[in-house]
Design a protein around this motif. Structure first.
Motif, PDB file in Angstrom:
ATOM      1  N   GLN A   1      -1.386  -8.201 -17.599  1.00 36.27           N
ATOM      2  CA  GLN A   1      -2.649  -8.598 -16.975  1.00 36.27           C
ATOM      3  C   GLN A   1      -3.664  -7.483 -17.140  1.00 36.27           C
ATOM      4  N   TRP A   2      -4.917  -7.793 -16.859  1.00 36.05           N
ATOM      5  CA  TRP A   2      -5.936  -6.761 -16.752  1.00 36.05           C
ATOM      6  C   TRP A   2      -5.729  -6.082 -15.416  1.00 36.05           C
ATOM      7  N   LEU A   3      -5.876  -4.767 -15.365  1.00 35.06           N
ATOM      8  CA  LEU A   3      -5.697  -4.037 -14.110  1.00 35.06           C
ATOM      9  C   LEU A   3      -6.992  -3.309 -13.788  1.00 35.06           C
ATOM     10  N   ILE A   4      -7.638  -3.726 -12.705  1.00 34.96           N
ATOM     11  CA  ILE A   4      -8.861  -3.041 -12.303  1.00 34.96           C
ATOM     12  C   ILE A   4      -8.505  -1.856 -11.410  1.00 34.96           C
ATOM     13  N   TYR A   5      -9.344  -0.829 -11.462  1.00 36.05           N
ATOM     14  CA  TYR A   5      -9.176   0.359 -10.628  1.00 36.05           C
ATOM     15  C   TYR A   5     -10.303   0.375  -9.605  1.00 36.05           C
ATOM     16  N   ILE A   6      -9.948   0.593  -8.353  1.00 36.56           N
ATOM     17  CA  ILE A   6     -10.918   0.663  -7.268  1.00 36.56           C
ATOM     18  C   ILE A   6     -10.863   2.074  -6.696  1.00 36.56           C
ATOM     19  N   THR A   7     -11.995   2.752  -6.662  1.00 41.08           N
ATOM     20  CA  THR A   7     -12.053   4.096  -6.104  1.00 41.08           C
ATOM     21  C   THR A   7     -12.090   4.001  -4.582  1.00 41.08           C
ATOM     22  N   VAL A   8     -11.206   4.739  -3.926  1.00 39.85           N
ATOM     23  CA  VAL A   8     -11.129   4.756  -2.466  1.00 39.85           C
ATOM     24  C   VAL A   8     -11.169   6.204  -1.974  1.00 39.85           C
ATOM     25  N   LYS A   9     -11.529   6.395  -0.717  1.00 37.00           N
ATOM     26  CA  LYS A   9     -11.560   7.746  -0.148  1.00 37.00           C
ATOM     27  C   LYS A   9     -10.168   8.286   0.119  1.00 37.00           C
ATOM     28  N   ASP A  10      -9.228   7.399   0.480  1.00 34.42           N
ATOM     29  CA  ASP A  10      -7.892   7.827   0.873  1.00 34.42           C
ATOM     30  C   ASP A  10      -6.864   6.789   0.419  1.00 34.42           C
ATOM     31  N   VAL A  11      -6.151   7.094  -0.655  1.00 38.59           N
ATOM     32  CA  VAL A  11      -5.171   6.148  -1.191  1.00 38.59           C
ATOM     33  C   VAL A  11      -4.076   5.860  -0.166  1.00 38.59           C
ATOM     34  N   ALA A  12      -3.587   6.878   0.521  1.00 45.29           N
ATOM     35  CA  ALA A  12      -2.505   6.672   1.486  1.00 45.29           C
ATOM     36  C   ALA A  12      -2.921   5.700   2.586  1.00 45.29           C
ATOM     37  N   ALA A  13      -4.133   5.851   3.110  1.00 43.22           N
ATOM     38  CA  ALA A  13      -4.628   4.945   4.156  1.00 43.22           C
ATOM     39  C   ALA A  13      -4.812   3.529   3.600  1.00 43.22           C
ATOM     40  N   SER A  14      -5.282   3.417   2.370  1.00 41.77           N
ATOM     41  CA  SER A  14      -5.477   2.106   1.754  1.00 41.77           C
ATOM     42  C   SER A  14      -4.148   1.408   1.505  1.00 41.77           C
ATOM     43  N   VAL A  15      -3.134   2.154   1.090  1.00 41.83           N
ATOM     44  CA  VAL A  15      -1.799   1.595   0.886  1.00 41.83           C
ATOM     45  C   VAL A  15      -1.234   1.108   2.218  1.00 41.83           C
ATOM     46  N   ALA A  16      -1.413   1.901   3.274  1.00 43.22           N
ATOM     47  CA  ALA A  16      -0.932   1.505   4.604  1.00 43.22           C
ATOM     48  C   ALA A  16      -1.634   0.229   5.066  1.00 43.22           C
ATOM     49  N   ALA A  17      -2.933   0.121   4.820  1.00 44.20           N
ATOM     50  CA  ALA A  17      -3.684  -1.081   5.207  1.00 44.20           C
ATOM     51  C   ALA A  17      -3.194  -2.294   4.416  1.00 44.20           C
ATOM     52  N   CYS A  18      -2.872  -2.096   3.151  1.00 43.57           N
ATOM     53  CA  CYS A  18      -2.333  -3.185   2.325  1.00 43.57           C
ATOM     54  C   CYS A  18      -1.030  -3.701   2.923  1.00 43.57           C
ATOM     55  N   ARG A  19      -0.134  -2.785   3.221  1.00 42.38           N
ATOM     56  CA  ARG A  19       1.166  -3.185   3.801  1.00 42.38           C
ATOM     57  C   ARG A  19       0.979  -3.896   5.139  1.00 42.38           C
ATOM     58  N   ALA A  20       0.081  -3.375   5.969  1.00 40.98           N
ATOM     59  CA  ALA A  20      -0.154  -3.957   7.295  1.00 40.98           C
ATOM     60  C   ALA A  20      -0.696  -5.380   7.208  1.00 40.98           C
ATOM     61  N   ARG A  21      -1.339  -5.700   6.099  1.00 44.34           N
ATOM     62  CA  ARG A  21      -1.933  -7.036   5.942  1.00 44.34           C
ATOM     63  C   ARG A  21      -1.076  -7.962   5.073  1.00 44.34           C
ATOM     64  N   GLY A  22       0.175  -7.559   4.825  1.00 48.29           N
ATOM     65  CA  GLY A  22       1.085  -8.444   4.097  1.00 48.29           C
ATOM     66  C   GLY A  22       1.146  -8.240   2.600  1.00 48.29           C
ATOM     67  N   GLY A  23       0.423  -7.240   2.091  1.00 42.71           N
ATOM     68  CA  GLY A  23       0.482  -6.950   0.662  1.00 42.71           C
ATOM     69  C   GLY A  23       1.700  -6.107   0.347  1.00 42.71           C
ATOM     70  N   LYS A  24       1.895  -5.824  -0.944  1.00 41.41           N
ATOM     71  CA  LYS A  24       3.017  -4.968  -1.311  1.00 41.41           C
ATOM     72  C   LYS A  24       2.541  -3.863  -2.244  1.00 41.41           C
ATOM     73  N   VAL A  25       3.297  -2.800  -2.282  1.00 42.15           N
ATOM     74  CA  VAL A  25       2.981  -1.665  -3.140  1.00 42.15           C
ATOM     75  C   VAL A  25       3.867  -1.759  -4.371  1.00 42.15           C
ATOM     76  N   ILE A  26       3.242  -1.850  -5.529  1.00 42.11           N
ATOM     77  CA  ILE A  26       3.968  -1.945  -6.790  1.00 42.11           C
ATOM     78  C   ILE A  26       4.283  -0.552  -7.319  1.00 42.11           C
ATOM     79  N   LEU A  27       3.316   0.354  -7.187  1.00 37.68           N
ATOM     80  CA  LEU A  27       3.490   1.740  -7.609  1.00 37.68           C
ATOM     81  C   LEU A  27       3.055   2.629  -6.455  1.00 37.68           C
ATOM     82  N   GLU A  28       3.974   3.398  -5.899  1.00 37.43           N
ATOM     83  CA  GLU A  28       3.665   4.301  -4.790  1.00 37.43           C
ATOM     84  C   GLU A  28       2.634   5.340  -5.232  1.00 37.43           C
ATOM     85  N   PRO A  29       1.845   5.872  -4.296  1.00 37.75           N
ATOM     86  CA  PRO A  29       0.846   6.882  -4.656  1.00 37.75           C
ATOM     87  C   PRO A  29       1.463   8.073  -5.386  1.00 37.75           C
TER      88      PRO A  29
END
Length: 75
Positions: A8-36
């Motif tokens: 697939q095409w993979l877009i990159y989104i710039t964030v201030k804090d990857v760890a916080a964004s990953v935690a928010a993803c998990r909290a909302r039912g998403g999954k982490v494919i590649l850990e930070p």
């Protein structure tokens, strides 16, 4: 490193804090494919929403100083 991703095409989104964004993803039912992890002067992770749509998150660790270009001479 991208073996866990489907083709697939993979877009990159710039964030201030990857760890916080990953935690928010998990909290909302998403999954982490590649850990930070560190890559290319920053930290990157790949996440997917509950429907499976994936994107990469990128946090810049250091911004190189801007290089000044000499002003163009008038003609």
């Amino acid at each position: 490193p991208n073996a866990a991703l489907p083709p697939q095409w993979l877009i990159y989104i710039t964030v201030k804090d990857v760890a916080a964004s990953v935690a928010a993803c998990r909290a909302r039912g998403g999954k982490v494919i590649l850990e930070p992890r560190e890559m290319g002067g920053g930290i990157v992770a790949v996440i997917a929403d509950p429907a499976g749509a994936a994107c990469a998150l990128y946090q810049v660790l250091a911004v190189p100083p801007a290089t000044k270009k000499p002003a163009a001479k008038p003609r």
